[in-house]
Design an enzyme around this catalytic site. Structure first.
Site, PDB file in Angstrom:
ATOM      1  N   HIS A  15      -7.639   6.555  12.029  1.00 59.93           N
ATOM      2  CA  HIS A  15      -6.782   4.926  11.367  1.00 59.93           C
ATOM      3  C   HIS A  15      -5.587   4.824  11.467  1.00 59.93           C
ATOM      4  O   HIS A  15      -5.284   4.689  10.990  1.00 59.93           O
ATOM      5  CB  HIS A  15      -7.657   4.502  11.092  1.00 59.93           C
ATOM      6  CG  HIS A  15      -8.757   4.209  10.853  1.00 59.93           C
ATOM      7  ND1 HIS A  15      -9.649   3.105  10.076  1.00 59.93           N
ATOM      8  CD2 HIS A  15     -10.129   4.335  11.851  1.00 59.93           C
ATOM      9  CE1 HIS A  15     -11.013   3.456  10.644  1.00 59.93           C
ATOM     10  NE2 HIS A  15     -10.696   3.780  12.447  1.00 59.93           N
ATOM     11  N   ARG A  18       1.491  -1.330   0.016  1.00 60.35           N
ATOM     12  CA  ARG A  18       0.127  -0.149   0.274  1.00 60.35           C
ATOM     13  C   ARG A  18       1.073   1.339   0.014  1.00 60.35           C
ATOM     14  O   ARG A  18       0.303   2.529  -0.262  1.00 60.35           O
ATOM     15  CB  ARG A  18      -1.293  -0.299   1.090  1.00 60.35           C
ATOM     16  CG  ARG A  18      -2.158  -0.695   1.110  1.00 60.35           C
ATOM     17  CD  ARG A  18      -3.189  -0.995   2.118  1.00 60.35           C
ATOM     18  NE  ARG A  18      -3.890   0.038   1.391  1.00 60.35           N
ATOM     19  CZ  ARG A  18      -5.180  -0.395   0.936  1.00 60.35           C
ATOM     20  NH1 ARG A  18      -5.220  -1.599   0.839  1.00 60.35           N
ATOM     21  NH2 ARG A  18      -6.320   0.206   0.806  1.00 60.35           N
TER      22      ARG A  18
HETATM   23  P1  OAD Z   1     -13.991   0.464   2.514  1.00 54.49           P
HETATM   24  O1  OAD Z   1     -13.657  -0.004   1.640  1.00 54.49           O
HETATM   25  O2  OAD Z   1     -14.774  -0.763   3.281  1.00 54.49           O
HETATM   26  O3  OAD Z   1     -15.503   1.178   1.416  1.00 54.49           O
HETATM   27  C1  OAD Z   1     -15.602   1.822   0.900  1.00 54.49           C
HETATM   28  C2  OAD Z   1     -16.662   2.002   0.115  1.00 54.49           C
HETATM   29  O4  OAD Z   1     -16.340   2.992  -0.499  1.00 54.49           O
HETATM   30  C3  OAD Z   1     -18.058   1.968   0.193  1.00 54.49           C
HETATM   31  O5  OAD Z   1     -19.463   1.940   1.025  1.00 54.49           O
HETATM   32  C4  OAD Z   1     -17.830   1.854  -1.865  1.00 54.49           C
HETATM   33  O6  OAD Z   1     -19.313   1.406  -2.194  1.00 54.49           O
HETATM   34  C5  OAD Z   1     -17.421   3.289  -1.514  1.00 54.49           C
HETATM   35  N1  OAD Z   1     -17.031   3.891  -2.201  1.00 54.49           N
HETATM   36  C6  OAD Z   1     -15.728   2.818  -3.594  1.00 54.49           C
HETATM   37  N2  OAD Z   1     -15.949   4.212  -4.734  1.00 54.49           N
HETATM   38  C7  OAD Z   1     -16.833   4.715  -4.791  1.00 54.49           C
HETATM   39  C8  OAD Z   1     -15.637   6.453  -5.080  1.00 54.49           C
HETATM   40  N3  OAD Z   1     -15.718   6.191  -6.208  1.00 54.49           N
HETATM   41  N4  OAD Z   1     -17.234   7.110  -4.572  1.00 54.49           N
HETATM   42  C9  OAD Z   1     -17.668   6.629  -3.632  1.00 54.49           C
HETATM   43  N5  OAD Z   1     -17.761   5.811  -2.612  1.00 54.49           N
HETATM   44  C10 OAD Z   1     -16.856   4.745  -3.446  1.00 54.49           C
HETATM   45  O7  OAD Z   1     -13.582   1.113   3.732  1.00 54.49           O
HETATM   46  P2  OAD Z   1     -13.479   2.058   4.681  1.00 54.49           P
HETATM   47  O8  OAD Z   1     -15.302   2.273   5.279  1.00 54.49           O
HETATM   48  O9  OAD Z   1     -12.282   3.026   4.509  1.00 54.49           O
HETATM   49  O10 OAD Z   1      -9.466   0.117   8.547  1.00 54.49           O
HETATM   50  O11 OAD Z   1     -13.685   1.539   5.898  1.00 54.49           O
HETATM   51  C11 OAD Z   1     -13.377   0.973   7.404  1.00 54.49           C
HETATM   52  C12 OAD Z   1     -12.096   1.245   7.590  1.00 54.49           C
HETATM   53  O12 OAD Z   1     -11.775  -0.773   7.465  1.00 54.49           O
HETATM   54  C13 OAD Z   1     -10.697   1.470   7.271  1.00 54.49           C
HETATM   55  O13 OAD Z   1      -9.956   2.578   7.441  1.00 54.49           O
HETATM   56  C14 OAD Z   1      -9.671   0.431   7.150  1.00 54.49           C
HETATM   57  C15 OAD Z   1     -10.360  -1.004   6.842  1.00 54.49           C
HETATM   58  O14 OAD Z   1     -10.183  -1.630   7.425  1.00 54.49           O
HETATM   59  C16 OAD Z   1      -8.531   0.217   9.182  1.00 54.49           C
HETATM   60  O15 OAD Z   1      -7.697  -0.295   8.371  1.00 54.49           O
HETATM   61  C17 OAD Z   1      -8.064   0.276  10.837  1.00 54.49           C
END
Ligand code: OAD
Length: 263
Positions: free
Chosen positions: A134, A83
């Site tokens: 995070h 990453r």
């Molecule tokens: P996720 O990978 O869980 O979710 C990404 C979200 O972005 C999903 O709901 C997709 O539908 C949406 N998405 C994808 N492409 C998009 C775009 N171009 N425009 C708008 N939305 C889009 O990521 P997070 O919610 O950030 O934690 O995950 C939360 C945490 O879980 C992260 O910070 C990380 C992970 O494990 C740690 O590393 C501690």
């Protein structure tokens, strides 16, 4: 949930949804934003759960945790080094830039950007008031002397050691099962408690405590606006959902917000 107070683009009401979102933002002096990996997707940073939440066949929760690091630090570092390497070539996208415009429009004192992202792209874009819940991929933390250092841009080995005390280094990331940085979390809660509107962008809204901020917003009667490619648990809490890529939706939203300035 009062259905008539909701609007979303998937039900064909895109214009209506934008209007409602713009009106909510116009009537909110203080705005907080919660972002997740989706906001960086159009920069080429992989999200966590879009690929089924797997990295080389492992659940992300099984890689990003202290137990995995204790068992096999090189395995965990391989994930983070991949990453980190990916970050060298990525740039903020139009969504990050739109959030900079929004901050400038509202004034930094009325705006807080709370992010779960560890890629540093909000800062690279020029956002000022950022709370990283995070951690940050560019930084390392020593497991011995606890020193935190910015090593962004450097290539690290799969078992890097502290240059000061030789103890193993870890990424300065909050792993599953770990506590969020206290100051950032307190400030995030305060920002949400004091906002009139919470913009929730590109997060699957399943990781706590970050996702709890959306419930906190509802508890203090702040309007929640969601921007995502799809429905999430936040959708049922949102006054309005704008479905689509944040790199397109956010600039449109901020442009529309500016367009009525003379009215
Ligand atoms: P996720 O990978 O869980 O979710 C990404 C979200 O972005 C999903 O709901 C997709 O539908 C949406 N998405 C994808 N492409 C998009 C775009 N171009 N425009 C708008 N939305 C889009 O990521 P997070 O919610 O950030 O934690 O995950 C939360 C945490 O879980 C992260 O910070 C990380 C992970 O494990 C740690 O590393 C501690």
């Amino acid at each position: 949930m009062n259905h008539s107070s909701q609007a979303n683009t998937q039900q064909g009401g895109q214009e209506e949804a934008f209007e409602l979102a713009v009106n909510l933002l116009r009537s909110s002096r203080r705005v907080a934003v919660l972002t997740g990996a989706g906001v960086s997707a159009e920069s080429g940073v992989p999200t966590f759960r879009d690929a089924g939440g797997l990295w080389e066949g492992h659940r992300v929760e099984d890689v990003a945790c202290p137990e995995a690091f204790e068992r096999n630090p090189a395995f965990v570092w391989k994930f983070y080094n991949q990453r980190r390497a990916g970050l060298k070539t990525v740039l903020p996208n139009a969504g990050h830039h739109a959030l900079v415009d929004l901050e400038q429009r509202l004034g930094t004192g009325n705006f807080t950007l709370i992010t779960q992202n560890v890629d540093g792209l909000h800062r690279a874009a020029g956002s000022v008031r950022i709370l990283e819940l995070h951690g940050n991929l560019g930084r390392t933390r020593c497991t011995g002397c606890s020193r935190v250092e910015d090593r962004s841009g450097e290539t690290l080995t799969d078992l890097p050691a502290c240059p000061h005390c030789q103890s193993p280094l870890r990424p300065d990331i909050v792993w599953f099962g770990e506590v969020l940085p206290a100051k950032a979390w307190e400030e995030a809660e305060e920002a949400v408690r004091n906002c009139r509107c919470l913009l929730v962008v590109g997060t699957s809204a399943v990781v706590y405590p970050a996702a709890g901020l959306i419930y906190l917003a509802r508890a203090v009667n702040a309007a929640v606006i969601e921007i995502n490619r799809e429905n999430t648990p936040a959708s049922s809490l949102a006054r309005v959902s704008l479905f689509g890529p944040s790199g397109q939706i956010l600039p449109q939203l901020v442009t529309r917000l500016g367009a009525g300035d003379d009215a």
